[in-house]
Design a protein around this motif. Structure first.
Motif, mmCIF file in Angstrom:
data_model
loop_
_atom_site.group_PDB
_atom_site.id
_atom_site.type_symbol
_atom_site.label_atom_id
_atom_site.label_comp_id
_atom_site.label_asym_id
_atom_site.label_seq_id
_atom_site.Cartn_x
_atom_site.Cartn_y
_atom_site.Cartn_z
ATOM 1 N N ALA A 98 -78.752 55.109 15.911
ATOM 2 C CA ALA A 98 -79.521 53.873 16.022
ATOM 3 C C ALA A 98 -80.715 53.869 15.082
ATOM 4 C CB ALA A 98 -79.981 53.686 17.466
ATOM 5 N N LEU A 99 -81.432 54.999 14.990
ATOM 6 C CA LEU A 99 -82.614 55.069 14.142
ATOM 7 C C LEU A 99 -82.236 54.926 12.669
ATOM 8 C CD1 LEU A 99 -85.653 55.473 14.004
ATOM 9 C CD2 LEU A 99 -85.273 57.953 14.042
ATOM 10 N N THR A 100 -81.141 55.550 12.254
ATOM 11 C CA THR A 100 -80.708 55.439 10.862
ATOM 12 C C THR A 100 -80.301 54.007 10.542
ATOM 13 O OG1 THR A 100 -79.908 57.724 10.990
ATOM 14 C CG2 THR A 100 -79.208 56.429 9.099
ATOM 15 N N LEU A 101 -79.601 53.370 11.441
ATOM 16 C CA LEU A 101 -79.221 51.969 11.238
ATOM 17 C C LEU A 101 -80.458 51.081 11.134
ATOM 18 C CD1 LEU A 101 -76.232 51.838 13.737
ATOM 19 C CD2 LEU A 101 -76.052 51.475 11.264
ATOM 20 N N ARG A 102 -81.454 51.331 11.943
ATOM 21 C CA ARG A 102 -82.674 50.519 11.870
ATOM 22 C C ARG A 102 -83.433 50.759 10.575
ATOM 23 N NH1 ARG A 102 -83.166 46.615 12.606
ATOM 24 N NH2 ARG A 102 -85.361 46.449 13.180
ATOM 25 N N HIS A 103 -83.418 51.982 10.055
ATOM 26 C CA HIS A 103 -84.011 52.239 8.746
ATOM 27 C C HIS A 103 -83.337 51.385 7.678
ATOM 28 C CE1 HIS A 103 -86.997 55.555 8.681
ATOM 29 N NE2 HIS A 103 -86.494 55.854 9.858
ATOM 30 N N ASN A 104 -82.106 51.025 7.921
ATOM 31 C CA ASN A 104 -81.352 50.202 6.983
ATOM 32 C C ASN A 104 -81.408 48.713 7.321
ATOM 33 O OD1 ASN A 104 -79.517 51.872 4.928
ATOM 34 N ND2 ASN A 104 -79.752 53.078 6.796
ATOM 35 N N THR B 32 -71.190 40.749 22.297
ATOM 36 C CA THR B 32 -70.435 40.796 21.041
ATOM 37 C C THR B 32 -71.159 41.671 20.030
ATOM 38 O OG1 THR B 32 -69.589 38.564 21.424
ATOM 39 C CG2 THR B 32 -69.428 39.432 19.177
ATOM 40 N N ALA B 33 -70.457 42.663 19.509
ATOM 41 C CA ALA B 33 -71.021 43.582 18.521
ATOM 42 C C ALA B 33 -70.169 43.562 17.256
ATOM 43 C CB ALA B 33 -71.078 45.003 19.084
ATOM 44 N N SER B 34 -70.786 43.883 16.141
ATOM 45 C CA SER B 34 -70.015 44.007 14.896
ATOM 46 C C SER B 34 -69.212 45.304 14.908
ATOM 47 C CB SER B 34 -70.950 43.975 13.690
ATOM 48 O OG SER B 34 -71.905 45.026 13.753
ATOM 49 N N TYR B 35 -69.851 46.383 15.376
ATOM 50 C CA TYR B 35 -69.208 47.688 15.504
ATOM 51 C C TYR B 35 -69.743 48.352 16.764
ATOM 52 C CZ TYR B 35 -67.836 47.057 10.643
ATOM 53 O OH TYR B 35 -67.308 46.557 9.475
ATOM 54 N N TRP C 286 -74.856 55.379 7.517
ATOM 55 C CA TRP C 286 -75.018 54.697 6.235
ATOM 56 C C TRP C 286 -73.743 53.954 5.832
ATOM 57 C CZ3 TRP C 286 -72.296 55.590 1.672
ATOM 58 C CH2 TRP C 286 -71.585 56.796 1.567
ATOM 59 N N LYS C 287 -72.607 54.458 6.276
ATOM 60 C CA LYS C 287 -71.347 53.786 5.997
ATOM 61 C C LYS C 287 -71.220 52.511 6.831
ATOM 62 C CE LYS C 287 -69.400 58.286 4.866
ATOM 63 N NZ LYS C 287 -68.486 59.377 5.240
ATOM 64 N N LEU C 288 -71.639 52.593 8.093
ATOM 65 C CA LEU C 288 -71.659 51.394 8.933
ATOM 66 C C LEU C 288 -72.621 50.350 8.376
ATOM 67 C CD1 LEU C 288 -71.623 52.443 12.701
ATOM 68 C CD2 LEU C 288 -69.850 51.260 11.408
ATOM 69 N N THR C 289 -73.727 50.803 7.792
ATOM 70 C CA THR C 289 -74.683 49.873 7.196
ATOM 71 C C THR C 289 -74.015 49.011 6.136
ATOM 72 O OG1 THR C 289 -76.612 51.271 7.604
ATOM 73 C CG2 THR C 289 -76.753 49.733 5.763
ATOM 74 N N LEU C 290 -73.308 49.652 5.215
ATOM 75 C CA LEU C 290 -72.653 48.903 4.138
ATOM 76 C C LEU C 290 -71.533 48.030 4.681
ATOM 77 C CD1 LEU C 290 -72.583 51.602 1.308
ATOM 78 C CD2 LEU C 290 -74.200 49.724 1.630
ATOM 79 N N ALA C 291 -70.816 48.527 5.702
ATOM 80 C CA ALA C 291 -69.753 47.718 6.293
ATOM 81 C C ALA C 291 -70.335 46.497 6.996
ATOM 82 C CB ALA C 291 -68.944 48.561 7.270
ATOM 83 N N LEU D 72 -64.147 53.259 2.878
ATOM 84 C CA LEU D 72 -65.427 53.940 3.114
ATOM 85 C C LEU D 72 -65.562 54.382 4.562
ATOM 86 C CD1 LEU D 72 -68.133 54.889 1.992
ATOM 87 C CD2 LEU D 72 -69.076 52.651 2.629
ATOM 88 N N LEU D 73 -65.252 53.520 5.507
ATOM 89 C CA LEU D 73 -65.364 53.901 6.915
ATOM 90 C C LEU D 73 -64.369 54.992 7.288
ATOM 91 C CD1 LEU D 73 -66.029 50.486 8.699
ATOM 92 C CD2 LEU D 73 -67.650 52.337 8.266
#
Length: 559
Positions: A21-27, A167-170, A330-335, A344-345
């Motif tokens: 979660a923290l890495t995704l928020r950084h992105n 509803t979530a994207s991933y 970081w891969k989820l970020t780009l997706a 990539l995923l």
């Protein structure tokens, strides 16, 4: 294409879920994180923090808090158990003392309880506007081509609480070995439950034992009891482990019959002055050695204990789980932003699976040595630090540098320390100190520049023309996800008007650590720059020459 509108749903707020979660928020990715338990975890599980995890904490900005609260591993005092005696058998530094190098700035294991680690991570996540939703349970989910529909139950009125469809994207399942996500995906958790090895662990208040050491009692070379001070707690609080390696005992009953556990402590230590005055938490665990064959399906992924469990020998659980989350995020970020190239995923499973497989092999070997009463079975070293974990040969790495053609092939075991040679694509990116920022006049390290939100393109060059060629190619990629760092050699005399406006950073390698650490010969960087691309998770994605290597690499990453 526009970014996807729905947040990423993270299930489980242990270290794995919090790092994801923290890495995704950084992105800049919207996140919702759920935790089935109604309050934060308390206890000293996952005490060991390894050097590679420190690097992740550095990139995420949490390292100062971790270092402030944690401590180096204390010296061990190992005592004999009756009837062999009660005296001190030996003192040792469990891991020895390592010393940092320019490329490896963190080179010792530290001790910090999982409860404190999670509190630090939650605090940083809250700074990004996200709070863990305790007492909130994922019951089921359904995947669709463009989303995941999650059935969530929160505290509320009625027998089932307040039900919600979200509803979530991933979806990221970091909900542990007994969690919902892996089971709902239908992934087999192949492996064994070791009936010959169990443990009782928890936290206690105890008197009559030194707080200056890690106190351990062993029968021969087999551990019987461990008392490790909780330096973040009151002086009488210790983490306790009773190793269930004696087949004649019923260790499970100690959780309910604490008087029997106290008697066990007196029997094992032979020292009546050691007295447990309060049990703060106690649990019985069996050693399971299991893993999945894939780390996700469609838009749903699993990480950490949801994907793999093992014996605690080696202290790899939390550390390897954090690496799962950091690789995936970081891969989820780009997706999520519709920027990810096809495949990539899928690289998440492809990269992490062999690492975890070898980790399970290594920790099981250590367990078997302990059960066989072999000397040194419980001593640890740098092979457990994860600094040589690598993704060499991954489909999303690129090596296009003729200077490295003679380097050895990737080792078979991707988890064994000491097998690496020159830096290759897929390796952990080394640090480099004493880099002079030619614009600001300040001195820093390469790790100060790396970020979990961007690929960092290191351009090793002597001259502007070679750098301009690469920097021109980088303009084709989103600045929010790609940054450039020109690194000039130590001997370069840089004119004041040589600004390289297309570069994010222009650094001079004052002590030659960057050129040496990345195996770059400054004499070969005159007409064509050597390019090293460092991924957001701190691994080398590509090594090559000039703009062509950059373009070939990002064709694997970005659509």
């Amino acid at each position: 294409m526009a970014p996807q509108a729905h947040p990423v749903l993270v299930v489980g707020a242990g270290p794995t879920g919090l790092i994801a979660a923290l890495t995704l928020r950084h992105n800049g990715i919207p996140v919702r994180i759920l935790e089935k338990a109604d309050k934060p975890f308390t206890g000293s599980r996952a005490l060991g923090t390894h050097p590679r995890t420190f690097e992740v904490y550095k990139f995420l900005g949490v390292l100062p808090d971790i270092l402030r609260l944690g401590t180096p591993v204390p010296d061990n005092r190992i005592y004999k158990c009756p009837p062999e005696g009660t005296e001190l058998a030996k003192e040792l530094k469990n891991l020895g003392r390592g010393y940092p190098t320019p490329g490896m700035p963190f080179y010792n294991m530290w001790v910090l309880g999982q409860d404190v680690t999670q509190r630090v991570l939650r605090t940083h996540l809250e700074k990004h506007g996200v709070r863990v939703e305790f007492g909130t349970e994922l019951r089921a989910f359904a995947q669709h081509a463009d989303r995941v529909e999650a059935h969530i139950v929160k505290p509320g009125e009625g027998p089932n609480g307040a039900e919600e469809t979200f509803t979530a994207s991933y979806l990221v399942g970091a909900d542990g070995a007994r969690g919902v996500v892996r089971k709902a995906l239908g992934l087999q958790f192949a492996g064994v439950t070791r009936e010959d090895a169990t443990a009782v662990l928890g936290d206690v208040r105890v008197r009559g034992v030194s707080r200056d050491h890690w106190n351990r009692w062993m029968k021969g070379n087999v551990p019987a009891l461990s008392l490790l001070p909780r330096y973040t707690h009151d002086p009488d609080v210790f983490g306790i482990i009773a190793f269930g390696l004696d087949a004649t005992r019923d260790y499970a009953r100690f959780v309910e019959d604490t008087d029997a556990f106290k008697q066990y402590v007196r029997e094992v230590t032979g020292r009546p002055e050691i007295e447990i005055t309060e049990f703060l938490g106690l649990s019985y665990v069996k050693f399971n050695i299991r893993m999945v064959s894939e780390f996700g399906k469609g838009r749903v992924f699993i990480a950490g204990d949801a994907a793999h469990v093992h014996s605690p020998t080696g202290g790899q659980g939390m550390n390897s789980s954090i690496m799962d989350a950091f690789n995936l995020a970081w891969k989820l970020t780009l997706a999520h932003k519709n920027l990810a190239a096809p495949g990539l995923l899928a690289s998440y499973t492809a990269e992490r699976l062999p690492v975890i497989k070898n980790m399970l092999t290594m920790t099981t070997e250590v367990l078997d040595k302990a059960l066989a009463n072999k000397e040194g079975a419980w001593e640890r070293g740098a092979r457990f630090f994860q600094l040589d974990v690598h993704y060499r040969g991954s489909a999303i790495t690129l090596e296009d540098d003729p200077e490295r053609e003679g380097a050895p092939d990737p080792p078979v075991n991707v988890y064994t320390f000491g097998t690496m040679g020159r830096v290759r694509a897929g390796d952990r990116a080394p640090d480099a100190p004493h880099l002079l920022d030619l614009r600001k006049g300040s001195v820093g390290t390469l790790f100060d520049v790396l970020t979990p939100a961007k690929h960092t393109v290191l351009v090793f060059t002597q001259g502007n023309s070679a750098a301009d060629n690469v920097l021109g190619a980088l303009r084709a990629y989103p600045a929010a996800h790609v940054q450039s760092v020109v690194i000039m050699p130590a001997f370069a005399s840089v004119r004041e008007d040589a600004e390289l406006p297309g570069a994010g950073w222009v650094l001079k390698d004052a002590d030659r650590h960057a050129y040496e650490g990345y195996s770059v010969d400054h004499a070969t960087t005159g007409h064509e720059a050597v390019v090293v691309v460092v991924r957001p998770d701190g691994f080398v994605g590509a090594i090559g020459r000039g703009a062509g290597s950059v373009q070939a690499y990002f064709a694997k990453i970005l659509c």
